[in-house]
Structures are given as structure tokens and as C-alpha cells.
Design an enzyme around this catalytic site. Sequence first.
Site, PDB file in Angstrom:
ATOM      1  N   LYS A  37     -93.943 116.709   6.611  1.00  0.00           N
ATOM      2  CA  LYS A  37     -93.626 117.150   7.967  1.00  0.00           C
ATOM      3  C   LYS A  37     -92.122 117.388   8.127  1.00  0.00           C
ATOM      4  O   LYS A  37     -91.297 116.621   7.597  1.00  0.00           O
ATOM      5  CB  LYS A  37     -94.132 116.090   8.942  1.00  0.00           C
ATOM      6  CG  LYS A  37     -94.051 116.434  10.412  1.00  0.00           C
ATOM      7  CD  LYS A  37     -94.756 115.330  11.207  1.00  0.00           C
ATOM      8  CE  LYS A  37     -94.553 115.452  12.689  1.00  0.00           C
ATOM      9  NZ  LYS A  37     -95.240 114.366  13.429  1.00  0.00           N
ATOM     10  N   SER A  80     -97.860 115.724  17.005  1.00  0.00           N
ATOM     11  CA  SER A  80     -96.811 116.606  16.511  1.00  0.00           C
ATOM     12  C   SER A  80     -96.972 116.977  15.041  1.00  0.00           C
ATOM     13  O   SER A  80     -96.212 117.791  14.509  1.00  0.00           O
ATOM     14  CB  SER A  80     -95.441 115.944  16.716  1.00  0.00           C
ATOM     15  OG  SER A  80     -95.299 114.767  15.948  1.00  0.00           O
ATOM     16  N   SER A  98     -99.347 111.226  17.238  1.00  0.00           N
ATOM     17  CA  SER A  98     -99.084 112.440  16.470  1.00  0.00           C
ATOM     18  C   SER A  98     -99.744 112.493  15.097  1.00  0.00           C
ATOM     19  O   SER A  98     -99.660 113.523  14.423  1.00  0.00           O
ATOM     20  CB  SER A  98     -97.580 112.647  16.314  1.00  0.00           C
ATOM     21  OG  SER A  98     -96.984 112.839  17.577  1.00  0.00           O
TER      22      SER A  98
END
Length: 500
Positions: A93, A168, A192
Amino acid sequence: MSAPEIPQSCHVFCNDALGRDDATTLAEKIRRRELSITELAGAAIARAQAAQPLIHGVASADYDQALQTASTLDAATQVGSQPLFRGVPTFIKDNTNVTGLATRQGSLAVPEAPASDTSPFAQQLLAQGVLCLGKSTLPEFGFNATTEPVHAPATRNPWNLAYSSGASSGGSAALVAAGVVPIAHANDGGGSIRIPAACCGLVGLKPTRGRLIDNEAAASLPINIISEGVVTRSVRDTANFFEQAESYYRNPKLPAIGKIERPSGRPLRIGLVLDSINGHITDDITRRTVEETALRLEKLGHRIEPVPVPVHSAFPDDFALYWALLAFGIRANGKKLLHPAFDKRRTDGLTNGLDRMFRRQFWRLPAALWRLKHSWHDYAHAMAGFDAVLTPVLGHATPTLGHLSPEVPFDTLFERLRQYVSFTPLANATGAPAISIPMGRTPDQLPVSVQFMGRHGGEHTLLDIAYTLEASHTWPLLCDSNRHKFTTDDSLKDSLANPV
């Protein structure tokens, strides 16, 4: 000439080296020399290049370096035991440093400069042998529940491209669901890991606070609400990831998770929560999916009991203020925290609105922090008689793109977020483990998931439940549902011509 029609959904599963296998199977094939790491990396890169024009899950790619590393690994003489996931391709990420790759945090405010180091958790992840192909997308600083950055195309849900992939960790979830890679990095400061897993039909386990190595940002918070992890298509990939992570670092204050390979069959006492403490009623499809899951567990011999939400009534407002504090901190100290060239004039509407909200309400912070810290004790006390609690992951089904865009006026957007993200933050504040498991479908063929929250240190029980449900209710991959498969470039059609 008319514009080409955009398919309703997309996946890139095909008869290449990746097939439809999970990470555990692919790693076994590498160990048996049925596949080379270079072959596997090449297949994942071809899939990523095919999927990217529609799902937009890749923030930045490092394909040449990945192929070079794969070739080196193939040529190396294997001596002694090898990491479990050696050679399995993945994405990390884009809020986590990997040496040589930019960490943009999903924001125009952060310059595109290569990182000079690899974050502590990324080291723990890479120690499992995974091969990083690049960075996955996220909303600005991970604050939003959809991956729709203002400066780049929205990350689309592979199950239905008109919908959000969540956030996220939305880029990682979209890439795994679409079949680009079998496992990808995710982290969770308010849901997330679990939210994008729920939107994209994946398994997402947020661990107990302190289970894995914290990155620097998490360790500096007044209350550490951030946990690291992965999103996967199988329970065993998630279970194996955590078992392997413990071989790199084991927190002596927590019971070991150990190796879990199947459901135990042990009857459990599980609480049931259908509506959130913030007063919003869960929508019909989500409620029905949770109720059907409870009935399934009862038929399997588990005891299900309705329970109240184990938290102070001020929790939603307290967590919202803490969320706003993080935005205030980044805008005020971004040059120190992120990069000397950080430009707060380029932050998006959600970050700016949260910053303003904190400045109006900062006087509430001491009491809010006290209650949030005390929530650990309230939760532990409430969980004393239960093995887990079953809840929705989200207040309603996955929204269409645009519903939660940072360009929506802040007051409207914030109220929408409070209705949508109403169940996941409790595990972040209390530090408890929680897992998202796909258990249903909407009329638009989007996954609907349920959440199980456990006792502190109780990941073993959550994985036990996940294995039980996977065995009794095997959830389909996107390629199982006769959905549209696409290619976007003639040069890729040969490699993606034979759908699995």
C-alpha cells in the site's frame, strides 16, 4: 467512432501461471519447481497491465526490478528452510515505505520522491518471501472509506465497476479480487483492512494492537489505532500470513496465533449486534446477511445471543474527533512527518474539512482521549463471557463511485461516512482483533460481508470461525460468477485468452 463500451465488471483470471490459485498453493508450486518465480511474476505483471486501465489499483509499478529480483531468486541455490510465500507476487500500500519507491500517501500534497528506507512492517511482510511489484492505491492519507483520489482515476470495484472498492486499502483489495495477485498489503486505522475486503469479497483480518510490528506513524500516536495486515481470497492465506509473521516477530504480551489449518469444531458463544451505536439503522441486505450468518452458525452448533454495543455512547463523536485530529496533525506538521516539500495547499476536501472540524472542537479532546483509552477496558469487560461478536462490517451496502468522493461538500460527506463506517472503528480504538468475511450478494452482484470481533489476542478464534464459514459456505471468486472478463490491449489477449 463511438467510445468502447466499459464492461460492468472485470477480472483477469486465466490459464497462466497464476491460474486461480491462492498464495499458499502458488508457493507450494514454486517449492516443487512446477513454476518459476520469473514465470509467476511475468503473469502477474501481464494481469496488472490488463486490469489497470479499468480498475486503477496500481499507484506505481516497479515491474523491471521485480523481474530482475525474480530471476535472481530463480538462479539462487536453495539452502535450508525458505519463507512460506517465497516468490509470490504482491503489492504494498502506498502509505508504507519501500526503498526506491515513492510513498505518496494518496495525496498531491506529497512529492513523488523515492523512499530511502523500507518501513518496519514492510520488512516483516517481505521477510515472508513475497515479491513486491509496486504500490497499491489509497485515498488521501487513508482518511476516506473509498479510494477516489482527486488527482487520479478512482479505483473501481472489480465486481461492478460503477461502485467503490472501499478504502483505505482499496487498491490492494481491487487487485486481489480481480485476480492480479493473490495477496496484498493492507492496513487499518478505522476499518481500512475490513472495509475494502467487504466491498471486494475478500478475507480481511485486523489484528490485535501490537500483534505485528508498527510503522513509525502508528507508534507516535496518542492512541495507536493502526494495525497492519493483508487482504486475501482464502482463509488459509490469511492464517498462514499471521503464522509466518510471528516467526519474524512475536509479541510476548499476546498469546501466539500459531498454525491454523482447519476449523476446530469447538462450539462458541457469539454475541450479535445488528445496528450501530450512532443511531443509524443497518440496511436490509446487510442486516439479512448478518442474520443468515447467525442462523448458519446456530445450525453448526454455536450459541448466538443479541448483545448491546460494548462502548460508551459518546464513542462515535470521540472517534470522529480523533480522526479529525489526525488530519489537523498532517496539515500542520506534514513537512516533518511526511516530506520537507509537503504542500498543505494541495490537500483534498475531506482532509481540509476534518482539519477545520478539529479546530472548532479541539477543546473536547482531553475527555475524548480519556474515553477512547478507557474503551479497551469496557470492551474487555463486555467480552468476558463471549468468544466473539458478530456484526455488519458496514452500515449499508457498497455505494456507487461519487457518493463518498472528497469533492462532495464536507458536511454532506462526513454525515455519509458516519452512516457507512459505523461498525469498524470500535476495534481500532479498543485494540481488539476483527475479521471481515464475505457471506452474501446484493442485487447488483456486489459482495456483502460480516464482521466478527474477538477478545484481545483472540485471532485464533476469529480464524477458526472464518474456516468454519468458508467450509460451509464457500464464497465464489469473481471468475466463478460468469461475469464479464476483459482485455484492454491486443498484445495481452494471447496470455489472457483462456479464462479459468
